[in-house]
Design an enzyme around this catalytic site. Structure first.
Site, PDB file in Angstrom:
ATOM      1  N   GLY A  16       0.930  -1.306  -0.190  1.00 31.62           N
ATOM      2  CA  GLY A  16       0.192   0.289   0.224  1.00 31.62           C
ATOM      3  C   GLY A  16       0.659   1.167  -0.321  1.00 31.62           C
ATOM      4  O   GLY A  16       0.735   2.835  -0.642  1.00 31.62           O
ATOM      5  N   LYS A 207      -2.085 -18.803  -6.447  1.00 30.40           N
ATOM      6  CA  LYS A 207      -1.541 -18.475  -7.214  1.00 30.40           C
ATOM      7  C   LYS A 207      -1.585 -19.444  -8.815  1.00 30.40           C
ATOM      8  O   LYS A 207      -2.013 -18.729  -9.578  1.00 30.40           O
ATOM      9  CB  LYS A 207      -0.021 -17.827  -7.537  1.00 30.40           C
ATOM     10  CG  LYS A 207       1.028 -16.947  -6.130  1.00 30.40           C
ATOM     11  CD  LYS A 207       2.013 -16.110  -6.144  1.00 30.40           C
ATOM     12  CE  LYS A 207       2.176 -15.907  -4.566  1.00 30.40           C
ATOM     13  NZ  LYS A 207       3.945 -15.426  -4.540  1.00 30.40           N
TER      14      LYS A 207
HETATM   15  N1  HSE Z   1       5.206 -14.919   0.441  1.00 27.00           N
HETATM   16  C1  HSE Z   1       5.763 -14.376  -1.014  1.00 27.00           C
HETATM   17  C2  HSE Z   1       7.006 -14.810  -1.184  1.00 27.00           C
HETATM   18  C3  HSE Z   1       4.745 -13.364  -1.639  1.00 27.00           C
HETATM   19  O1  HSE Z   1       7.410 -15.399  -1.023  1.00 27.00           O
HETATM   20  O2  HSE Z   1       6.500 -15.424  -2.706  1.00 27.00           O
HETATM   21  C4  HSE Z   1       3.162 -13.006  -0.993  1.00 27.00           C
HETATM   22  O3  HSE Z   1       2.160 -14.197  -1.728  1.00 27.00           O
END
Ligand code: HSE
Length: 428
Positions: A16, A207
């Site tokens: 943000g 994802k």
């Molecule tokens: N914790 C994630 C990562 C980033 O290590 O890629 C946010 O999705």
């Protein structure tokens, strides 16, 4: 001059604050590219008095993100609070009900509720966009929904959790155990507040589910995505895989098969000389395979202030320009239902086990594999001093079901000293 696009930003953590900085510092550039100014009307976060490295003067403050979402001077809600339900979902729904567009980085909310939220947006002629939710700065959502829109997608692969890739590559380069590097990653601030989201493969699984929904135009039931984390990957496996010319990655793979959608996030071996095999540190990589385009490889920062805010701004500027793309590339009410196929595609597997060092031990394991219809491609026994022998086996392509049958039968041989490790070898 065209009317400004007025943002309400909910969530002023790293991302943000990064968005506020870009809007302030790059106002002219954004206006030129969007064809209209982009401004911030109001912001909201849990804590008001906190140094975020950027001035919030000139913006109204709302304690309640839902109230922020409903403000008359907010055209677009930028939701950066996180969490699959609770305030993030309430504010998103309130914004859509009030006829506003929404940009979010919230992979958990979208993986669980994305199609319903997209339908709520589209039924009102609004858009819900989420470039920042997948692989940080990498414009993979745009690549799939727009750049490859003329393709049937054969396969989507990705290393989409930077923390896990950092842990695995650091274990290899420094010869350290999983536990030691996990602690190191924690001290570096790489881990999510709930580290299971990272090391359990859940964050990356969210994802992958989102990319699969776009690639195949379907609602992906997240609870049926195969998830396996990196907690059980040992330095021994990393070294043995390297001896065989592979590296271990927490790899997401989605493909449509004759039996349904295969979507899994799990530790896999990939050839060390491929782009995925060479990916170091907390970097992400997405590999998209279209029937017309061939293979596309995208590499970049998967997290952090600038990279994630960059992806948020890509959606904000699109909306300011008037570009309106369905959340999942097809209208949400046309997303199909799909049955999920667990590891449907055959693959070679890497097996590591400790066997009792006695006559016939290896033969018994070979027999179990043979009886399950699994053929051995390569085998290696390492030198040892104890009375157990470390053995590596690489199989020819076989079905996961057959491998599971063989693994279940192995303890009955009486020659196993440890539970075998089995990792899929993904050909990329
Ligand atoms: N914790 C994630 C990562 C980033 O290590 O890629 C946010 O999705």
């Amino acid at each position: 001059m065209a009317d400004p696009l007025r943002l309400g930003i909910a969530g002023l953590g790293t991302v943000g604050a990064g968005v506020v900085k870009i809007v302030r510092r790059k106002a002219k550039l954004i206006e030129a590219r969007a064809g209209r100014p982009v401004t911030i009307s109001a912001v909201s976060a849990r804590t008001r008095d906190k140094d975020r490295g950027v001035s919030l003067s000139g913006y109204d403050w709302e304690d309640d993100p839902v109230a922020l979402a409903r403000r008359d001077d907010v055209d677009l809600l930028v939701e950066l609070m996180g969490g699959s339900d609770g305030p993030a979902k309430a504010a998103t729904e309130a914004a859509l009900e009030a006829g506003k567009d929404v940009v979010t980085a919230n992979k958990a909310m979208l993986a669980l509720h994305g199609p319903d939220l997209a339908r709520a947006a589209e039924s009102r002629g609004r858009v819900l966009r989420f470039e920042a939710a997948v692989a940080g700065a990498i414009p993979v959502v745009k690549a799939l929904t727009e750049g490859l829109a003329g393709n049937e997608i054969d396969r989507v692969l990705g290393v989409m959790n930077g923390t896990c890739n950092y842990i695995l590559t650091r274990m290899e380069s420094a010869g350290l155990s999983y536990e030691t590097v996990f602690d190191e990653a924690n001290q570096l601030g790489f881990l999510e507040a709930d580290p299971t989201l990272d090391v359990g493969g859940i964050d990356a699984g969210h994802k992958l589910a989102l990319l699969a929904a776009i690639a195949y135009g379907v609602r992906v039931p997240f609870d049926e995505v195969e998830l396996e984390g990196i907690e059980r990957v040992s330095i021994d496996d990393i070294r043995r895989a390297r001896d065989l010319g592979f590296r271990i990655k927490l790899l997401g793979v989605a493909r449509m098969t004759g039996r349904g959608l295969e979507a899994r996030m799990s530790p896999c071996l990939v050839r060390a000389d491929t782009p995925l095999g060479q990916l170091e540190g907390p970097t992400n990589m997405c590999v998209l395979e279209g029937d017309e385009s061939g293979q596309i490889v995208l590499r970049g920062a998967g997290a952090g202030e600038g990279p994630t805010a960059s992806a948020v701004m890509s959606d904000v500027i699109d909306i300011a320009r008037g570009t309106r793309v369905s959340t999942f590339g097809v209208p949400a009410d046309q997303l199909g239902t799909v049955s999920m196929a667990r590891s449907a595609t055959p693959a070679p597997y890497y097996l590591r086990m400790e066997l009792m060092d006695k006559p016939g031990a290896l033969a018994r394991i070979a027999t179990v594999l043979g009886e399950a219809g699994i053929s051995i491609d390569r085998m290696r026994q390492y030198g040892h001093e104890a009375d157990t022998a470390p053995v590596l086996i690489v199989t020819h392509r076989c079905a996961r079901d057959a491998l599971d049958r063989a693994l279940a039968a192995m303890p009955e041989t009486g020659v196993l000293a440890t539970e075998p490790v089995a990792l899929r070898i993904e050909t990329v």
